[in-house]
Design an enzyme around this catalytic site. Structure first.
Site, PDB file in Angstrom:
ATOM      1  N   ASP A 293       0.850  -1.188   0.000  1.00 56.82           N
ATOM      2  CA  ASP A 293       0.000   0.000   0.000  1.00 56.82           C
ATOM      3  C   ASP A 293       0.885   1.237   0.000  1.00 56.82           C
ATOM      4  O   ASP A 293       2.019   1.205   0.482  1.00 56.82           O
ATOM      5  CB  ASP A 293      -0.910  -0.011   1.238  1.00 56.82           C
ATOM      6  CG  ASP A 293      -2.002   1.043   1.187  1.00 56.82           C
ATOM      7  OD1 ASP A 293      -2.294   1.558   0.096  1.00 56.82           O
ATOM      8  OD2 ASP A 293      -2.584   1.336   2.257  1.00 56.82           O
ATOM      9  N   HIS A 294       0.362   2.307  -0.549  1.00 59.61           N
ATOM     10  CA  HIS A 294       1.047   3.596  -0.481  1.00 59.61           C
ATOM     11  C   HIS A 294       0.646   4.312   0.804  1.00 59.61           C
ATOM     12  O   HIS A 294      -0.525   4.317   1.186  1.00 59.61           O
ATOM     13  CB  HIS A 294       0.671   4.469  -1.682  1.00 59.61           C
ATOM     14  CG  HIS A 294       1.069   3.890  -2.996  1.00 59.61           C
ATOM     15  ND1 HIS A 294       0.294   3.990  -4.140  1.00 59.61           N
ATOM     16  CD2 HIS A 294       2.176   3.182  -3.365  1.00 59.61           C
ATOM     17  CE1 HIS A 294       0.914   3.393  -5.144  1.00 59.61           C
ATOM     18  NE2 HIS A 294       2.048   2.892  -4.698  1.00 59.61           N
ATOM     19  N   TYR A 473      -4.959   4.680   0.340  1.00 55.78           N
ATOM     20  CA  TYR A 473      -6.072   3.874  -0.181  1.00 55.78           C
ATOM     21  C   TYR A 473      -5.737   3.157  -1.482  1.00 55.78           C
ATOM     22  O   TYR A 473      -6.572   3.044  -2.373  1.00 55.78           O
ATOM     23  CB  TYR A 473      -7.329   4.754  -0.342  1.00 55.78           C
ATOM     24  CG  TYR A 473      -7.421   5.807   0.730  1.00 55.78           C
ATOM     25  CD1 TYR A 473      -7.551   5.440   2.075  1.00 55.78           C
ATOM     26  CD2 TYR A 473      -7.324   7.160   0.425  1.00 55.78           C
ATOM     27  CE1 TYR A 473      -7.587   6.393   3.075  1.00 55.78           C
ATOM     28  CE2 TYR A 473      -7.362   8.124   1.421  1.00 55.78           C
ATOM     29  CZ  TYR A 473      -7.488   7.739   2.744  1.00 55.78           C
ATOM     30  OH  TYR A 473      -7.515   8.682   3.740  1.00 55.78           O
ATOM     31  N   HIS A 474      -4.515   2.610  -1.557  1.00 54.18           N
ATOM     32  CA  HIS A 474      -4.075   1.897  -2.747  1.00 54.18           C
ATOM     33  C   HIS A 474      -3.598   0.483  -2.409  1.00 54.18           C
ATOM     34  O   HIS A 474      -2.526   0.069  -2.851  1.00 54.18           O
ATOM     35  CB  HIS A 474      -2.944   2.661  -3.437  1.00 54.18           C
ATOM     36  CG  HIS A 474      -3.293   4.044  -3.865  1.00 54.18           C
ATOM     37  ND1 HIS A 474      -2.337   5.032  -4.072  1.00 54.18           N
ATOM     38  CD2 HIS A 474      -4.490   4.624  -4.133  1.00 54.18           C
ATOM     39  CE1 HIS A 474      -2.950   6.149  -4.443  1.00 54.18           C
ATOM     40  NE2 HIS A 474      -4.246   5.925  -4.481  1.00 54.18           N
ATOM     41  N   PRO A 475      -4.349  -0.325  -1.632  1.00 56.79           N
ATOM     42  CA  PRO A 475      -3.883  -1.673  -1.307  1.00 56.79           C
ATOM     43  C   PRO A 475      -3.945  -2.593  -2.520  1.00 56.79           C
ATOM     44  O   PRO A 475      -4.906  -2.568  -3.291  1.00 56.79           O
ATOM     45  CB  PRO A 475      -4.861  -2.121  -0.214  1.00 56.79           C
ATOM     46  CG  PRO A 475      -6.131  -1.384  -0.527  1.00 56.79           C
ATOM     47  CD  PRO A 475      -5.664  -0.042  -1.035  1.00 56.79           C
TER      48      PRO A 475
END
Length: 538
Positions: A293-294, A473-475
């Protein structure tokens, strides 16, 4: 009980695309199961309305990660879409594909067909770029991409000038030949309305007789005949249903729900499943593992010039922008919170950018209960310069806690769990301050509000970003793609290793995260994956 050629679990960024493409010819019947409800909600369609959906249980799973030592013990909020369109219905709409090297690395890891040159035609086919088509961009596709350069707040130009003074070139198109530099973000919106995957793909498909959409339908288990997936059990309005798949079951639940459903169905780490009393259909330790994730943070400033705070906070300002939006579909409510940004290298010796920037012409330091205070920002003229890491080396996992399909899985993010991630974030926050210190911004900054001028030492800067950072919110990668089951969950054609009739098609298959926002690449995955399914139909 009914039988369909294909059952698609999840109507998000990838699932909506899969449903549209598989049903387009009329040859195949498609059932789409969506745990959430309709996307026809005002605050879903209005681009800046996602401040209202950020905690709304009607459209949002509202997951919470485990307390994370890397985030000073904080338990991070993980919004994910529970609605037609999935997270594409509640996200910030920044349209970034990623870097060429990201996808070339996928192919080099044993995934033929997933290199940049293979995927560029897919990205071009997907989009209807407002600026038109060229060697890198497409026009006439389902997803309209809006160029917001003439619509963003005037303060954005000062940010771009300051970034240039700090050494970042102006980049007119992050999805063009190079990603490096600073520029205004393009967003997936059209005529002032969010262009979610549901609007672009699923809504057109819903008009076809061979497509059935079931909302409020929670998939509880994949049904197997031996090692072949044959259907889905799902709950809807308190009743249990079974749907059979004549050809394939396609799981498109995203990085959280796809590994969750596989594990509930007996595909996953054997010790976990056996410990929970779930019969093992196929043991694979990588289901739910390799979570990437980011992670990001904002630096917030009080300015000497008006920002969006002075328009969005007072009642008269809300009325003004509200009427402008309702009547003209324009103004701040028709845009993303992220007006501009960029990509930079924390070390000039690096071959490519490893950090992403975000500029927001408003600030939300003062919390507001029940919603993300985008629509009620601070009472003083504030703005933020944020950033997130592009390719962190930290890895986490998502594992179920019980047999209960309504129970939330255990999300262990492990943010900043490697020295490399800490070191690059330390260098990155110093660069944010370098941008803020340039004349174009320095002359209009009254004070740094967060973290504040007293935070100067490396130790204090690290402590601050551990305390204030969170997911952007980039999993991805919890059902990662790879040529063998010893390192992956799906093969390069997205078929689940060891199981027939079952694919995963969503961002969970990314072998590694991409450099930037993940929605465009998730939609690409849906398009590419559906094409593979169609190629194998006789």
């Amino acid at each position: 009980m009914q039988t369909y050629d294909f059952i698609v679990v999840g109507s998000g960024s990838a699932g909506s695309v899969v449903a549209e493409r598989l049903s387009a010819s009329g040859r195949f019947s498609v059932l789409v199961l969506e745990a959430g409800g309709s996307d026809r909600r005002f605050y879903v369609q209005m681009p800046l309305g996602y401040g209202k959906t950020f905690f709304d249980p009607a459209v949002n799973w509202n997951y919470r990660a485990e307390p994370d030592p890397g985030l000073s013990g904080n338990a991070d909020h993980w919004p994910r879409g529970k609605i037609l369109g999935g997270s594409s219905s509640i996200n910030a709409m920044v349209w970034i594909r990623g870097q060429r090297e990201d996808f070339d690395a996928w192919a080099a890891a044993g995934n033929p067909g997933w290199g940049y040159d293979d995927l560029l035609p897919v990205f071009k086919a997907i989009e209807d770029n407002e600026a038109g088509a060229d060697a890198w961009r497409g026009a006439g596709g389902p997803v309209h991409i809006t160029d917001t350069r003439d619509r963003v707040h005037p303060l954005t130009q000062r940010y771009l000038a300051a970034a240039g003074q700090a050494g970042l070139p102006l980049n007119p198109d992050f999805n063009g030949p190079s990603q490096e530099g600073a520029g205004v973000y393009q967003i997936n919106a059209k005529n002032g309305r969010r262009m979610s995957a549901a609007r672009a793909f699923l809504r057109p498909a819903m008009n076809r007789k061979n497509v059935r959409i079931e909302t409020h339908a929670l998939a509880t288990k994949i049904l197997f005949d031996g090692a072949r997936a044959v259907g889905i059990e799902y709950e809807q309005h308190g009743r249990t249903h079974i749907a059979k798949a004549g050809s394939e079951v396609i799981v498109s639940g995203g990085a959280v729900n796809s590994p969750q459903l596989l594990q509930l169905s007996g595909v996953g780490p054997a010790p976990l499943l056996q410990g929970l009393g779930i019969p093992v259909v196929h043991a694979n330790a990588h289901v739910g593992a390799n979570l990437q994730d980011h992670v990001g943070i904002n630096y917030t400033f009080k300015g000497r010039l008006p920002t969006l705070n002075q328009i969005l906070r007072p009642w008269w300002g809300k009325a003004l922008v509200g009427m402008r939006y309702i009547l003209l579909r324009s103004g701040p409510l028709s845009l993303s919170m992220n007006a501009a940004g960029g990509f930079f290298r924390t070390d000039p010796a690096m071959a490519r950018p490893n950090m992403q920037l975000y500029f927001q012409a408003f600030s939300t330091v003062i919390p507001k209960n029940g919603e993300r205070p985008i629509l009620t920002p601070d009472p003083w003229p504030g703005f933020s310069v944020g950033l997130s890491n592009c390719r962190p080396s930290s890895r986490g996992e998502i594992m179920i806690r019980s047999q209960n399909p309504r129970g939330y899985p255990k999300i262990v993010a492990n943010a900043y769990s490697t020295e490399a991630d800490v070191a690059e974030m330390l260098a990155a926050v110093k660069f944010v301050r370098k941008i803020a210190a340039q004349p174009a911004l320095a002359e209009i900054i009254e004070e740094e509000v967060l973290p504040g001028p007293s935070v100067t030492s490396d130790a204090d800067l690290i402590q601050d970003f551990r305390q204030r950072s969170g997911t952007v919110y980039h999993p991805v990668s919890t059902c990662r793609m790879g040529p063998d089951s010893g390192h992956a969950v799906v093969d390069p054609r997205l078929r689940v290793h060891g199981i027939s009739g079952l694919r995963v098609i969503d961002a969970s298959i990314f072998p590694d995260n991409i450099s930037g926002n993940t929605n465009a690449a998730a939609i690409m995955t849906g398009w590419k994956g559906a094409g593979m399914v169609l190629e194998e139909q006789t």
